[in-house]
Scaffold this motif. Structure first.
Motif, PDB file in Angstrom:
ATOM      1  N   CYS A 275       1.033  -1.076  -0.211  1.00 23.67           N
ATOM      2  CA  CYS A 275       0.031  -0.173   0.469  1.00 23.67           C
ATOM      3  C   CYS A 275       0.909   1.568   0.256  1.00 23.67           C
ATOM      4  CB  CYS A 275      -1.402  -0.366   0.665  1.00 23.67           C
ATOM      5  SG  CYS A 275      -2.214  -1.128   1.029  1.00 23.67           S
ATOM      6  N   SER A 276       0.770   2.250  -0.459  1.00 20.55           N
ATOM      7  CA  SER A 276       0.740   3.739  -0.841  1.00 20.55           C
ATOM      8  C   SER A 276       0.098   4.626  -0.322  1.00 20.55           C
ATOM      9  CB  SER A 276       1.208   4.532  -1.899  1.00 20.55           C
ATOM     10  OG  SER A 276       0.503   4.044  -2.708  1.00 20.55           O
ATOM     11  N   HIS A 277       0.132   5.685   1.254  1.00 20.26           N
ATOM     12  CA  HIS A 277      -0.743   6.366   2.104  1.00 20.26           C
ATOM     13  C   HIS A 277      -0.592   7.890   1.500  1.00 20.26           C
ATOM     14  CE1 HIS A 277      -1.624   2.575   3.516  1.00 20.26           C
ATOM     15  NE2 HIS A 277      -0.552   2.571   4.173  1.00 20.26           N
ATOM     16  N   PHE A 290      -2.502  -5.865  -4.678  1.00 21.73           N
ATOM     17  CA  PHE A 290      -2.340  -7.587  -4.563  1.00 21.73           C
ATOM     18  C   PHE A 290      -2.087  -8.015  -5.204  1.00 21.73           C
ATOM     19  CE2 PHE A 290      -6.354  -4.978  -2.716  1.00 21.73           C
ATOM     20  CZ  PHE A 290      -5.861  -5.102  -1.594  1.00 21.73           C
ATOM     21  N   SER A 291      -1.311  -8.915  -5.031  1.00 23.72           N
ATOM     22  CA  SER A 291      -0.305 -10.323  -5.388  1.00 23.72           C
ATOM     23  C   SER A 291      -0.410 -11.368  -4.729  1.00 23.72           C
ATOM     24  CB  SER A 291       1.090 -10.413  -6.027  1.00 23.72           C
ATOM     25  OG  SER A 291       1.396 -10.060  -4.693  1.00 23.72           O
ATOM     26  N   CYS A 292      -0.049 -13.024  -5.231  1.00 24.15           N
ATOM     27  CA  CYS A 292      -0.412 -14.233  -5.289  1.00 24.15           C
ATOM     28  C   CYS A 292       0.933 -14.892  -5.315  1.00 24.15           C
ATOM     29  CB  CYS A 292      -1.482 -14.520  -5.485  1.00 24.15           C
ATOM     30  SG  CYS A 292      -2.935 -14.623  -5.621  1.00 24.15           S
ATOM     31  N   GLN A 293       0.548 -15.794  -4.298  1.00 24.04           N
ATOM     32  CA  GLN A 293       2.098 -16.799  -4.748  1.00 24.04           C
ATOM     33  C   GLN A 293       2.163 -17.893  -6.189  1.00 24.04           C
ATOM     34  OE1 GLN A 293       1.795 -19.211  -1.136  1.00 24.04           O
ATOM     35  NE2 GLN A 293       1.921 -16.881   0.885  1.00 24.04           N
ATOM     36  N   THR A 294       2.900 -18.742  -5.798  1.00 26.86           N
ATOM     37  CA  THR A 294       2.540 -19.569  -6.838  1.00 26.86           C
ATOM     38  C   THR A 294       2.178 -20.664  -6.692  1.00 26.86           C
ATOM     39  OG1 THR A 294       6.075 -19.136  -7.319  1.00 26.86           O
ATOM     40  CG2 THR A 294       4.684 -21.450  -8.583  1.00 26.86           C
ATOM     41  N   GLY A 295       1.653 -20.974  -8.261  1.00 25.39           N
ATOM     42  CA  GLY A 295       0.620 -22.048  -7.857  1.00 25.39           C
ATOM     43  C   GLY A 295      -0.907 -20.905  -7.746  1.00 25.39           C
ATOM     44  N   PHE A 296      -0.851 -19.829  -7.277  1.00 25.40           N
ATOM     45  CA  PHE A 296      -2.190 -19.683  -7.068  1.00 25.40           C
ATOM     46  C   PHE A 296      -2.434 -17.592  -8.152  1.00 25.40           C
ATOM     47  CE2 PHE A 296      -1.515 -22.094  -3.312  1.00 25.40           C
ATOM     48  CZ  PHE A 296      -2.478 -22.237  -2.761  1.00 25.40           C
ATOM     49  N   VAL A 297      -3.975 -18.185  -8.604  1.00 24.38           N
ATOM     50  CA  VAL A 297      -3.943 -16.877  -9.260  1.00 24.38           C
ATOM     51  C   VAL A 297      -4.474 -15.854  -8.426  1.00 24.38           C
ATOM     52  CG1 VAL A 297      -5.602 -18.034 -10.406  1.00 24.38           C
ATOM     53  CG2 VAL A 297      -4.874 -16.070 -11.778  1.00 24.38           C
ATOM     54  N   LEU A 298      -5.137 -14.714  -8.792  1.00 19.94           N
ATOM     55  CA  LEU A 298      -5.641 -13.339  -7.948  1.00 19.94           C
ATOM     56  C   LEU A 298      -6.812 -13.822  -8.792  1.00 19.94           C
ATOM     57  CD1 LEU A 298      -5.450 -11.318  -5.957  1.00 19.94           C
ATOM     58  CD2 LEU A 298      -5.172  -9.347  -8.146  1.00 19.94           C
TER      59      LEU A 298
END
Length: 823
Positions: A275-277, A290-298
């Protein structure tokens, strides 16, 4: 105008409140009709000459001074009682009952209990109008006290004159009377001798907020009002409106604007948050990726922003495991999967197996990889096979193969050709062991029951597969004199039954005979109903006659002797409708024949004389006599008294449709209908009319006279006669006798009785024409008046002879013009 007495007042308010008094010297000043006693500031005045009702007294005070005096101080009462002169009616003061409450009229304020100064027993308000207050001055008892009085009484007006003038103190304070002058008591927020200065508050300089102010008395001064607002995405901390108070302080602290906050966000499972405030953590303008780990999709938005409403854009995203294609169990197989993250996603494993009767061909298990694909190829299940089957002799084989020809689950059904029956199992099934259930079946011909030749007949049979079995055929015939009823041959069918029913040899028949309409049939049968040798006799019911042969016989050729007879109804003479009537007939068997019924009715206004219905009998005669229609009669009418009647009769005297017209003699008026008609109910329309004598206006005896009337037809009606006479010492002016005419008017104007003297002359002049008035004006002596009265009396008699109706205008109205002309 009045007299004034005065005294200085310390602290007296303009038209308000209590006041203290300080007494100073009094100086007498000559001033026309007014003697004025004056002191420094406040003065009292009273009316010197006139007395007034309460409202006039107040008008006097308001016109020349300030108002009626308002007294709430005992020292003033003592002073006024000492300085004012005694007046027997005393003085009005400025208190009055308004809406049931004693009120100071100058201020419209209710009199308080503490300020009351009533005399003993007052106010007693003995009458509802005792709504005004007087003050006793120099009264022997209870001097200076108050008493309620009716407001319409007249008393002296006791007034006061204030030194405060309208609109003092810059209209920002209250004027207070002082010795010889006044001072201003300023309202909150103002100060200075005349309340001309305004209290000021510190100038407002908000940070980060918009401000909009209104200054009624100057910038940031008393009653200045400032309204604060914030930019989009910010919210106010503190009061939205501030006002400058009389204390030189603002009603609240200066508000500030802070950024709107959004709910704190968290990283999704198996994911990360960055985040940027701009204005503070998770406030308006903050942005989160937002982002996801290997083997997962957002799943959802990659970024969300905090809006001015305190909510985030979009919905919360989530990290889902990468999906592989959904796997299905192989045909005739099973699938057993374990899922680590979700169904058929990264990490899922699936094991394969086959159902009973099948064998697995391929891998026993597969796994979902990070690329979204499964390891290996899809396996399959193949069915186990059984030996090939053949159809039996004279039979058929019908197989269904679920998984391949003659394999596990295949079912073979056995059947025989038409006329043969299956001996053994109807079906066999390939089992999981590769063998068939049961033994092989066979086909045998179906047998029918043994049959015999009919009575008086013969039978000839041929057999294809065995005696009386499927395909056997038998032919039938009859002896001479009989005919075969049923099939000439019968065959043994595949169902084990013979075609058709067993045939018979029966005698030849004739057509069935029917009973004629309205008749009877009586038959004798030798061999069978309506067969050769049968004989039938015919007859008719009452009222009918037989037309044709009485008997018929069935011959060997199957036909009847003679033609079919019939029954015809007996006829009666034709009927017709009566005069003024109608005929309605119902015919059961033909026009005007046995059983016909005719109903008779009459037109409106007529009644049936004779039977309402007649019926045609079996003898050819009608029941009853011929009916007729006669007109309905009404009661006989007669002419009303003093009237006449004229009637017209269409069907007979005073019968249906007869009409009678009514009229009255001269001097009478018809009351009721002019005509009456005899209706179909035997009653006359309307009520019985009457002739009523015409009325004239009711006459009254003249003043100082008598009236005597004779009434022929009723009080004051046509031909009534009234005679007038006057008392002794009075002369009749006008006709002596009046008669009521057929027009409803009297033949003359009613006379009057006048005195025999000078007053009588005035009545004569008022009653006579302009010419008579001119002649009368020169008469000076009593003798001439008497002569004139006699002449007028003679002239009235002459008028009566010349004009009996006394009318040159409307009937019964006497006019001077007509009277003078007749003279």
């Amino acid at each position: 105008m009045g007299t004034a007495v005065g005294l200085r007042s310390a602290g007296r308010r303009w038209a308000l409140g209590s006041r203290g008094i300080c007494y100073l010297g009094i100086a007498a000043i000559a001033w026309g009709m007014v003697t004025r006693v004056e002191v420094g500031a406040w003065t009292y005045h009273y009316s010197a000459e006139g007395d007034y009702v309460w409202e006039q007294a107040r008008n006097f005070c308001q016109t020349f001074f300030t108002d009626l005096v308002a007294i709430q101080n005992k020292q003033e009462i003592e002073y006024l009682n000492q300085i004012l002169p005694l007046h027997r009616h005393y003085y009005w003061i400025g208190i009055r009952k308004l809406g049931g409450t004693w009120t100071w009229v100058g201020t419209r304020k209710a009199l308080t209990k503490e300020a009351e100064n009533w005399a003993a027993g007052e106010p007693n308000n003995r009458r509802s109008n005792q709504d005004c207050v007087e003050m006793y001055i120099k009264r022997p008892q209870e001097s200076g006290k108050w008493n309620d009085e009716p407001c319409n009484k007249k008393k002296k007006a006791l007034c006061y004159q204030a030194s405060c003038q309208p609109f003092p103190c810059s209209q920002r304070g209250e004027c207070v009377e002082t010795i010889g002058s006044y001072r201003c008591e300023c309202y909150p927020g103002f100060h200075g001798p005349e309340c001309e200065d305004v209290v000021r508050c510190a100038e407002l300089k908000p940070k980060g907020a918009r401000m909009n102010c209104s200054h009624p008395y100057g910038d940031f001064s008393y009653n200045s009002t400032c309204v604060f607002g914030c930019q989009e995405g910010f919210e106010r901390q503190g009061e939205g409106t501030l006002r400058c108070l009389p204390s030189q302080q603002w009603s609240a602290e200066t508000p500030t604007c802070t950024a709107v906050t959004c709910p704190v966000l968290r990283a999704p499972d198996r994911g990360e948050l960055n985040c940027s405030h701009l204005h503070g953590n998770f406030t308006f303008g903050s942005t989160c990726a937002f982002s996801c780990q290997t083997g997962f999709v957002l799943m959802g938005p990659e970024t969300r922003e905090c809006t001015a409403t305190g909510t985030w854009t979009g919905d919360a995203p989530r990290c889902e495991a990468i999906a592989c294609p959904v796997l299905n169990a192989p045909v005739q197989g099973k699938l057993n999967c374990s899922h680590l993250h979700r169904d058929f996603a990264f990490g899922s494993k699936c094991a394969f197996s086959c159902q009973t009767g099948f064998v697995l061909m391929g891998l026993e298990s597969r796994e979902c990889t990070v690329t979204g694909t499964w390891t290996g190829d899809s396996p399959r299940c193949e069915a186990i096979t059984c030996p090939v089957l053949n159809a039996p002799n004279q039979g058929k084989l019908n197989c269904s193969h679920l998984h391949g020809d003659f394999t596990f689950g295949s079912t073979c059904a056995f059947s025989c050709q038409t006329g043969f029956a299956l001996m053994g199992l109807e079906s066999r099934e390939c089992t999981a062991t590769g063998t068939w259930t049961g033994d092989a079946p066979r086909c045998e011909a179906i047998a029918c029951p043994v049959i015999r030749a009919p009575v008086r007949g013969e039978m000839n049979c041929s057999h294809l597969h065995g005696n009386f079995t499927f395909g056997s055929t038998c032919a039938f015939s009859c002896q001479a004199g009989f005919v075969l009823t049923g099939l000439e041959s019968r065959e043994c069918t595949a169902t084990g039954t013979w075609t058709g029913d067993t045939p018979q040899c029966k005698a030849i028949t004739c057509p069935v005979l029917n009973t004629p309409n309205q008749g009877k049939l009586n038959c004798s049968h030798l061999h069978a109903d309506f067969a050769f040798g049968s004989t039938c006799a015919f007859s008719c019911q009452t009222g009918f006659v037989l037309m044709g042969p009485e008997t018929r016989e069935c011959t060997a050729a199957g036909i009847w002797t003679g033609d079919a007879p019939r029954c015809e109804a007996v006829a009666c003479p034709v009927l017709s409708a009566p005069d003024w009537g109608e005929l309605n007939c119902s015919h059961l068997h033909g026009n005007f024949t046995f059983g016909s019924t005719c109903a008779f009715s009459c037109q409106t206004g007529f009644v049936l004389m004779g039977p309402e219905t007649r019926e045609c009998m079996a003898t050819g005669m009608w029941t009853g006599d011929t009916p007729r229609c006669e007109a309905i009669t009404c009661p006989v009418l007669s002419a009303p008294d003093w009237g006449e009647m004229n009637c017209s009769h269409l069907h007979g005297d005073f019968t249906f449709s007869s009409t009678c017209a009514f009229s009255c003699q001269t001097g009478f008026v018809l009351m009721g209908p002019e005509t009456r008609e005899c209706t179909d109910t035997g009653t006359w329309t309307g009520d019985t009319p009457q002739c009523k004598a015409i009325s004239c206006p009711v006459l009254d005896p003249p003043s100082r006279g008598q009236l005597s009337c004779s009434h022929v037809h009723g009080n004051f009606t046509y031909n009534s006669t009234c005679t007038f006479s006057c008392k002794e010492g009075f002369l009749r002016m006008g006709a002596e006798v009046l008669q009521c005419e057929a027009t409803g008017n009297w033949t003359r104007h009613p006379p009057v009785c006048a005195e025999d003297g000078a007053p009588f002359l005035k009545q004569v002049l008022a009653y006579s024409s302009g010419t008579a008035l001119a002649l009368a004006s020169i008469v000076l002596a009593g003798t001439l008046i008497a002569l004139l009265a006699k002449r007028l009396s003679n002239r009235e008699e002459k008028k009566k002879l010349l004009n009996p109706t006394s009318d040159l205008g409307s009937p019964g109205i006497f006019t001077n013009a007509a009277y003078d002309a007749n003279l």
